[in-house]
Design a protein around this motif. Sequence first.
Motif, PDB file in Angstrom:
ATOM      1  N   ARG A  42     -19.245 -40.651   3.017  1.00  0.00           N
ATOM      2  CA  ARG A  42     -18.603 -39.593   3.780  1.00  0.00           C
ATOM      3  C   ARG A  42     -18.314 -40.131   5.167  1.00  0.00           C
ATOM      4  O   ARG A  42     -18.970 -41.090   5.614  1.00  0.00           O
ATOM      5  CB  ARG A  42     -19.489 -38.341   3.846  1.00  0.00           C
ATOM      6  N   PRO A  43     -17.332 -39.568   5.851  1.00  0.00           N
ATOM      7  CA  PRO A  43     -16.950 -40.163   7.132  1.00  0.00           C
ATOM      8  C   PRO A  43     -18.085 -40.079   8.154  1.00  0.00           C
ATOM      9  O   PRO A  43     -18.789 -39.074   8.227  1.00  0.00           O
ATOM     10  CB  PRO A  43     -15.743 -39.320   7.574  1.00  0.00           C
ATOM     11  N   ALA A  44     -18.228 -41.160   8.904  1.00  0.00           N
ATOM     12  CA  ALA A  44     -19.254 -41.188   9.950  1.00  0.00           C
ATOM     13  C   ALA A  44     -18.812 -40.335  11.126  1.00  0.00           C
ATOM     14  O   ALA A  44     -17.618 -40.056  11.280  1.00  0.00           O
ATOM     15  CB  ALA A  44     -19.469 -42.618  10.414  1.00  0.00           C
ATOM     16  N   ILE A  45     -19.784 -39.933  11.948  1.00  0.00           N
ATOM     17  CA  ILE A  45     -19.429 -39.175  13.150  1.00  0.00           C
ATOM     18  C   ILE A  45     -18.625 -40.063  14.085  1.00  0.00           C
ATOM     19  O   ILE A  45     -17.636 -39.653  14.668  1.00  0.00           O
ATOM     20  CB  ILE A  45     -20.695 -38.634  13.829  1.00  0.00           C
ATOM     21  N   SER A  46     -19.078 -41.322  14.236  1.00  0.00           N
ATOM     22  CA  SER A  46     -18.259 -42.281  14.965  1.00  0.00           C
ATOM     23  C   SER A  46     -18.174 -43.564  14.153  1.00  0.00           C
ATOM     24  O   SER A  46     -19.110 -44.365  14.136  1.00  0.00           O
ATOM     25  CB  SER A  46     -18.850 -42.573  16.350  1.00  0.00           C
ATOM     26  N   ALA A  47     -17.061 -43.717  13.456  1.00  0.00           N
ATOM     27  CA  ALA A  47     -16.896 -44.909  12.628  1.00  0.00           C
ATOM     28  C   ALA A  47     -16.896 -46.155  13.497  1.00  0.00           C
ATOM     29  O   ALA A  47     -17.454 -47.195  13.122  1.00  0.00           O
ATOM     30  CB  ALA A  47     -15.586 -44.813  11.845  1.00  0.00           C
ATOM     31  N   ALA A  48     -16.302 -46.063  14.706  1.00  0.00           N
ATOM     32  CA  ALA A  48     -16.260 -47.210  15.603  1.00  0.00           C
ATOM     33  C   ALA A  48     -17.666 -47.674  15.914  1.00  0.00           C
ATOM     34  O   ALA A  48     -18.004 -48.864  15.761  1.00  0.00           O
ATOM     35  CB  ALA A  48     -15.534 -46.822  16.894  1.00  0.00           C
ATOM     36  N   ALA A  49     -18.530 -46.724  16.342  1.00  0.00           N
ATOM     37  CA  ALA A  49     -19.899 -47.072  16.698  1.00  0.00           C
ATOM     38  C   ALA A  49     -20.622 -47.662  15.484  1.00  0.00           C
ATOM     39  O   ALA A  49     -21.336 -48.667  15.589  1.00  0.00           O
ATOM     40  CB  ALA A  49     -20.633 -45.842  17.216  1.00  0.00           C
ATOM     41  N   ALA A  50     -20.444 -47.040  14.320  1.00  0.00           N
ATOM     42  CA  ALA A  50     -21.155 -47.498  13.129  1.00  0.00           C
ATOM     43  C   ALA A  50     -20.789 -48.940  12.778  1.00  0.00           C
ATOM     44  O   ALA A  50     -21.656 -49.772  12.518  1.00  0.00           O
ATOM     45  CB  ALA A  50     -20.819 -46.578  11.958  1.00  0.00           C
ATOM     46  N   TRP A  51     -19.510 -49.235  12.790  1.00  0.00           N
ATOM     47  CA  TRP A  51     -19.081 -50.592  12.452  1.00  0.00           C
ATOM     48  C   TRP A  51     -19.630 -51.621  13.445  1.00  0.00           C
ATOM     49  O   TRP A  51     -20.044 -52.711  13.075  1.00  0.00           O
ATOM     50  CB  TRP A  51     -17.551 -50.661  12.423  1.00  0.00           C
ATOM     51  N   MET A  52     -19.605 -51.248  14.722  1.00  0.00           N
ATOM     52  CA  MET A  52     -20.078 -52.201  15.732  1.00  0.00           C
ATOM     53  C   MET A  52     -21.580 -52.430  15.613  1.00  0.00           C
ATOM     54  O   MET A  52     -22.067 -53.559  15.719  1.00  0.00           O
ATOM     55  CB  MET A  52     -19.724 -51.707  17.137  1.00  0.00           C
ATOM     56  N   LEU A  53     -22.323 -51.345  15.375  1.00  0.00           N
ATOM     57  CA  LEU A  53     -23.765 -51.500  15.222  1.00  0.00           C
ATOM     58  C   LEU A  53     -24.086 -52.343  13.983  1.00  0.00           C
ATOM     59  O   LEU A  53     -24.985 -53.186  14.012  1.00  0.00           O
ATOM     60  CB  LEU A  53     -24.448 -50.136  15.124  1.00  0.00           C
ATOM     61  N   ALA A  54     -23.335 -52.107  12.925  1.00  0.00           N
ATOM     62  CA  ALA A  54     -23.572 -52.875  11.700  1.00  0.00           C
ATOM     63  C   ALA A  54     -23.290 -54.360  11.930  1.00  0.00           C
ATOM     64  O   ALA A  54     -24.081 -55.228  11.527  1.00  0.00           O
ATOM     65  CB  ALA A  54     -22.680 -52.342  10.580  1.00  0.00           C
ATOM     66  N   ALA A  55     -22.179 -54.641  12.590  1.00  0.00           N
ATOM     67  CA  ALA A  55     -21.842 -56.039  12.856  1.00  0.00           C
ATOM     68  C   ALA A  55     -22.910 -56.684  13.739  1.00  0.00           C
ATOM     69  O   ALA A  55     -23.310 -57.838  13.527  1.00  0.00           O
ATOM     70  CB  ALA A  55     -20.478 -56.115  13.540  1.00  0.00           C
ATOM     71  N   ALA A  56     -23.411 -55.934  14.720  1.00  0.00           N
ATOM     72  CA  ALA A  56     -24.432 -56.466  15.623  1.00  0.00           C
ATOM     73  C   ALA A  56     -25.697 -56.810  14.845  1.00  0.00           C
ATOM     74  O   ALA A  56     -26.275 -57.895  15.011  1.00  0.00           O
ATOM     75  CB  ALA A  56     -24.737 -55.452  16.721  1.00  0.00           C
ATOM     76  N   ALA A  57     -26.129 -55.876  13.983  1.00  0.00           N
ATOM     77  CA  ALA A  57     -27.333 -56.135  13.195  1.00  0.00           C
ATOM     78  C   ALA A  57     -27.131 -57.366  12.315  1.00  0.00           C
ATOM     79  O   ALA A  57     -28.043 -58.181  12.141  1.00  0.00           O
ATOM     80  CB  ALA A  57     -27.675 -54.915  12.343  1.00  0.00           C
ATOM     81  N   GLY A  58     -25.913 -57.509  11.801  1.00  0.00           N
ATOM     82  CA  GLY A  58     -25.604 -58.681  10.981  1.00  0.00           C
ATOM     83  C   GLY A  58     -25.757 -59.970  11.771  1.00  0.00           C
ATOM     84  O   GLY A  58     -26.363 -60.937  11.297  1.00  0.00           O
ATOM     85  N   TRP A  59     -25.263 -59.988  13.008  1.00  0.00           N
ATOM     86  CA  TRP A  59     -25.373 -61.201  13.826  1.00  0.00           C
ATOM     87  C   TRP A  59     -26.819 -61.482  14.194  1.00  0.00           C
ATOM     88  O   TRP A  59     -27.224 -62.647  14.317  1.00  0.00           O
ATOM     89  CB  TRP A  59     -24.518 -61.083  15.105  1.00  0.00           C
ATOM     90  N   LEU A  60     -27.616 -60.438  14.382  1.00  0.00           N
ATOM     91  CA  LEU A  60     -29.038 -60.664  14.672  1.00  0.00           C
ATOM     92  C   LEU A  60     -29.678 -61.404  13.502  1.00  0.00           C
ATOM     93  O   LEU A  60     -30.385 -62.388  13.678  1.00  0.00           O
ATOM     94  CB  LEU A  60     -29.755 -59.326  14.926  1.00  0.00           C
ATOM     95  N   LEU A  61     -29.377 -60.918  12.296  1.00  0.00           N
ATOM     96  CA  LEU A  61     -29.945 -61.555  11.106  1.00  0.00           C
ATOM     97  C   LEU A  61     -29.465 -63.003  11.001  1.00  0.00           C
ATOM     98  O   LEU A  61     -30.262 -63.924  10.771  1.00  0.00           O
ATOM     99  CB  LEU A  61     -29.548 -60.750   9.862  1.00  0.00           C
TER     100      LEU A  61
END
Length: 873
Positions: A279-298
Amino acid sequence: MYSNNDDPAVGGGSPPSRFKASGLRSRHLAAHVLVAAWVVLALLAASAQQTLPVARWLAIHLFLLGAATTAIVVWSEHFAVAMLHAPLPDRRWNNARLAGVNTGTLGVLTGVWADLPVLTGAGCALLVTAATAHLVVLVRMGRGALGGRLAPIADYYRAAAAALIVGAVLGWLLATGNVGPQQYTGLKLAHVHVTLLGWIGLPVLGTLFMLWPTVLGVRMAERTTRLARRVLALTGGGLLTAVAGLAAGLRVPAVFGVALYAVGVAVAVQLFARTVRRRPAISAAAAWMLAAAAGWLLVGVVVDLALLAARPLAAVRDDIGSLVPVLLVGLVAQVLIGALTYLLPIVLASGPKERAALRAVLERGWMPRLATLNLGVALLALPLPSPSGTAGILLAGAAGAVFLALAVRVLVRSARGVLQDTEKAGAARRPVLWGTAAGAVLIVLAVLVANSGGNTDGPPLAAGTAGAGAGTGTTRTVSVTLFDMRIHPAWIEVTAGTALKLKVTNTDAQRHDLKVEDGPTTPMLAKGHTRTLDLGPVTKNREAWCTLPGHRAAGMTMDIVVTGSTDDAGAHEGHSMTATTDGGLDLSADFSTGWQPRDADLAPAPGGTVHKIELHAGHTQIEVAPGVRQQMWTFGGTAPGPTLHGKVGDVFEVTLVNDDTAMGHGIDFHAGSLAPDQPMRTIQPGKRLVYRFRADKAGAWLYHCSTAPMLQHMGNGMYGAVIIDPPGLAKADHEYVLVSSELYLGTPGSTAQVTKMRQNTPDAWVFNGVANQYTQRPLTVRDGERARFWVVAAGPSDGIAFHIVGTVFDTVYKEGGYLLKPHQAGGSQVLDLATGQGGFVETTFPAAGHYAFVDHDMRHAEAGAHGMVEVSG
Ligand SMILES: [Cu+2]
């Protein structure tokens, strides 16, 4: 978050009105103006990377220490309040902590840039104080608070604050050179890990447990609390192990610790992945950026783990440099942008309508920005040739700058709103104004600093060449390699007047530069890069070093030594080179105006049986012969060091403090017996040690530096005398102490000088450190008075045959026993002392006149070991 509109996850949060009443909105505004200011400066510094020596260090620290730290302090407190359902901390103290963090950061940055270790230290101290206060607030908030499902997340913030404290102390040790070359690699890696994975990584992970479902607009998974605890145990425990291991220079615990941390991150990421719903996120922009950030941490942690597992620490230290920008941009910048995209509208807007408007501004063009940023990070991360790295920086920088511009628009718009509100309400608008003003002042200050210090745009030709005329006309190009935290060769010998060019190549994986004292500097050199420095005709000794914080202290220095002058360039300066080049000193010349001889009088022993002395090791310029100044290595600021005086059985408690910036020293007192292992050890710059000995035996004793090579440490002045009166010693009218030694001119530790020491060809022999000083300023006695001369032969290589012209000694005390006493028929002409021995002689002068005292080795007497006793009638 705590507002029900957007926040299905944090059920039953505090009502928004409570925050609003506290003026939280204007506080956030002020704090984010500061964050924005730091980011702008970091971007400026990053764009100057190729030209400014400390720019890379500065860019990283402006961003992490300035922007990220300010954001983390503000947000971690804010979230902790919401998640623990705790009362709001006092606002004024809150402001004070934030001010402390920012002022401390400014101090650190200015201190490192302008090479003012005291300022760096003060900045670090302030930063540690503010971080400790932050930690205390977070801990106390937990006590008595209601707690909640998300209470464990506050522990992430507490662990992070502790990591900042450790990171700041390590950073201070590194930046101010309080670390020996042996510990540099380990501590540097410990610093990078504790700050990036601890101070930045832990709060990011913790916050994601709460922010991620919130941004997605889904309910938080039931097991989140349990998992959050487990992930903190893995990451926090792993980090502690890794940092302790790295600080000790041990690779195995470091690998084990980082592996635990990686497992923790993986567990968290797996939970986040499972939270995603269709379902659509409240802020898709924020979600994508947070996901990408967590990915780079890993990614970052796994690469770090692979590096640590596969390579020696020194190689990791170099390679990890390329990992830092990835974590900086991929993780930190992206998390900051993602979180702010979602959070800024919530904290800054006064109603749902304004919130939607602000969010629309912040999300503008987010998809191309996301793509650009992550493409940039990928280019930075991959081991591609250098243009791709630059392209990566540009792409990521552009994406960051666009967000910054949008954020500034939101802040300005919100500030206007706050002003209107406060005008309406008639309340104080000070926080916003203060915040904005502080941000502006910081920007101005930092830009001034960034453009003033460092002397990076030094003159293209070396200073001091003007008087050299045409010089010798010869030109020499020397290849210099920067490798393994060293400069090869570490010294260059040139004939005076030679036009010197240095072809500097960096073959280290990490970047370095080379700055010549009073001369030009290379730009930052990446691996494989070369730059030629034109020094012009060289007429005086110079030092050169790498300007990166801590590198000079870790041993990246080089000596340029001038030998055998072919013209008399520099002679008019009256410096030591005149003397060293033509092999003789003009001992009849005048000392400089204001020069004072070393007082030869033996001061009476202080009262009591325990003597506490603080002795500072350092270096200083001393006029060691008429008109000749020389850098001496000193105890207590003089060479010889201060004379200690006591009686048999007295205890001396000497605190040795090493004030030197780059060199270790130790001390060895011949007057006491003890196991040398601990008290005579070498201490590094900034360290201190207590040396306690009891003088069980009488004598005239030597003390000296105990650090190898002792020939150099003693030959440069690190020696002195301890006088222990034999019991029943009669009172004399005068007591003098004369410490004899050799004098070696030239740059201390340079090849030219050390060669003279090895070949025992000193420039002079001296009493109390200065050639002929008592010839020009005689010791004074009245006729018939009894004078006692204590003599210690400090060497480092020659002994002495002490003689006074025109009188005989009636008392001779040598190495602990009397050879002659006044009632005996015999007389003595010379007190002979081998190197390191001591004793005294006594005499009375028969009539008024001038009685020369000399080392009766005539080579020594004629080259400075000469003085005068002026006897008045
Ligand atoms: Cu020393």
